[in-house]
Design a protein around this motif. Sequence first.
Motif, PDB file in Angstrom:
ATOM      1  N   MET A 307       0.830  -1.217   0.000  1.00 10.71           N
ATOM      2  CA  MET A 307       0.000   0.000   0.000  1.00 10.71           C
ATOM      3  C   MET A 307       0.860   1.260   0.000  1.00 10.71           C
ATOM      4  O   MET A 307       0.564   2.226  -0.709  1.00 10.71           O
ATOM      5  CB  MET A 307      -0.912  -0.018   1.227  1.00 10.71           C
ATOM      6  N   MET A 308       1.917   1.265   0.785  1.00 10.46           N
ATOM      7  CA  MET A 308       2.754   2.460   0.889  1.00 10.46           C
ATOM      8  C   MET A 308       3.460   2.792  -0.415  1.00 10.46           C
ATOM      9  O   MET A 308       3.779   3.958  -0.680  1.00 10.46           O
ATOM     10  CB  MET A 308       3.776   2.277   2.006  1.00 10.46           C
ATOM     11  N   THR A 309       3.727   1.811  -1.234  1.00  9.84           N
ATOM     12  CA  THR A 309       4.492   2.038  -2.470  1.00  9.84           C
ATOM     13  C   THR A 309       3.619   1.996  -3.719  1.00  9.84           C
ATOM     14  O   THR A 309       4.131   2.194  -4.828  1.00  9.84           O
ATOM     15  CB  THR A 309       5.587   0.980  -2.597  1.00  9.84           C
ATOM     16  N   GLY A 310       2.342   1.709  -3.559  1.00  7.15           N
ATOM     17  CA  GLY A 310       1.458   1.646  -4.714  1.00  7.15           C
ATOM     18  C   GLY A 310       1.679   0.417  -5.565  1.00  7.15           C
ATOM     19  O   GLY A 310       1.346   0.416  -6.759  1.00  7.15           O
ATOM     20  N   CYS A 311       2.226  -0.615  -4.993  1.00  2.46           N
ATOM     21  CA  CYS A 311       2.492  -1.855  -5.732  1.00  2.46           C
ATOM     22  C   CYS A 311       1.396  -2.885  -5.475  1.00  2.46           C
ATOM     23  O   CYS A 311       0.702  -2.857  -4.449  1.00  2.46           O
ATOM     24  CB  CYS A 311       3.829  -2.454  -5.318  1.00  2.46           C
TER      25      CYS A 311
END
Length: 451
Positions: A307-311
Amino acid sequence: MTYDRPHTQRPYGGFVDHIADETAQRQVHARALSSGFFGAPAAVRETIRRAVDDLHDELVAIAADLHAHPELAFAEHRSVATLTAALGNRGIASETGIGGLQTAARASVGTQAGRSVAILSEYDALPEIGHACGHNIIAVAGLGAFLALTAVVAANPEAFPGRCVWIGTPAEEGHSGKEYLARAGVFTGLDAAMMIHPYSFDTTNQVWLGRRMLTVRFHGKAAHASSQPFMGRNALDAAALTYTGLGLLRQQIPPVDRIHTIATKGGERASIIPELSELRMYVRSKYPDTLRDLSERVEAVCRGAAMMTGCAVDINWDEHPPTLPVRSNSELEARFSKAMDECGRSMLPGGVLSETIAASTDFGNISYRIPAIHPLVKIAPASVALHTTEFATAAASPPARVAIADGAYALAVTAADFLFDDALAHAVREEFDLAGGVEEVATYFAAKETS
């Protein structure tokens, strides 16, 4: 300009020394397990003793042969052939390829009526360092115990009250061979199981942790790392955040729990935002329920990093079936301890050795299906650890040759005690049921296996 290569920092040995000191202190005050049961008749024990003595040179030769020709998990073709040949040379029928595993084997002796007990052999080795876990010792001690019990049957077939089954179990190292066999029904109908493991102490019960495997893949979006980094989604960042998150998680997990992680993919060129990264993990805990809890927390860290990296993230549990902790039966432990005392060994009870040196074994899965023991027999100094070149050397040493005879005798006597003594067998089963009874690994982690 050249620079001196920095030296690797010396590992901190102080804690290891303290563990050794504390263990020595607990040894002084430890009381061996006692058993109030009669067990097998004295004549049976004497027959076992004579049989093990007669077999010893052959067992040592087989152990040396396995040690000289180590084979990896699922590829132990020569090893299983060597072990079953020893059975065939005595006219004992065996079958190989049981449970869908080519290098698994089985033989039995006795009658279908009455109770049944399994004696297990392992024989896979480790890459590069061979039998650094001493499975060559496990293999021949189990085989020797079974052959000794065939001598008991031959001496008086009508008086033998049950059945002993020898099971050759491949692929323990990094795999779950016994769980595959259990799911195929190989342990169905058996009433107890036992094996020994070489070690640097004589003990009836050391902590063995449950273990799960996890592969995590983060999927990002590639971009030029200099001209358009904002167009990418960095999968390596997700892996790095996961690794950091697991490090922080360690502060809030029980001291005996373990998480090990390696990165196997993280990009191809520094000038490209990595679109794929991969982590492989082992997750270990002392109890089945805490292993399940730890699994959930580890998975939450992985999803948070995505979630934090948009992956996007793929989380794949248990490429091989998970293994549960060993649930050791104290009634059987006490009989094994008594038999080892006859060999001049004083077996430490559970709780003497530190939990910090715990590893894992697929035998734990069997111990949650039927009453079981997995005692350890000393072949090396306390300073020598499993999975080292030093322990591989110890597995072919004079102390290992003594351990083969002692282990074979104690396993055979303990199995005979269980078969001959109805009161003991009742107590063994009662303890197993009170501890929670049967637990099926295939359903225990089913939700995670399919996530």
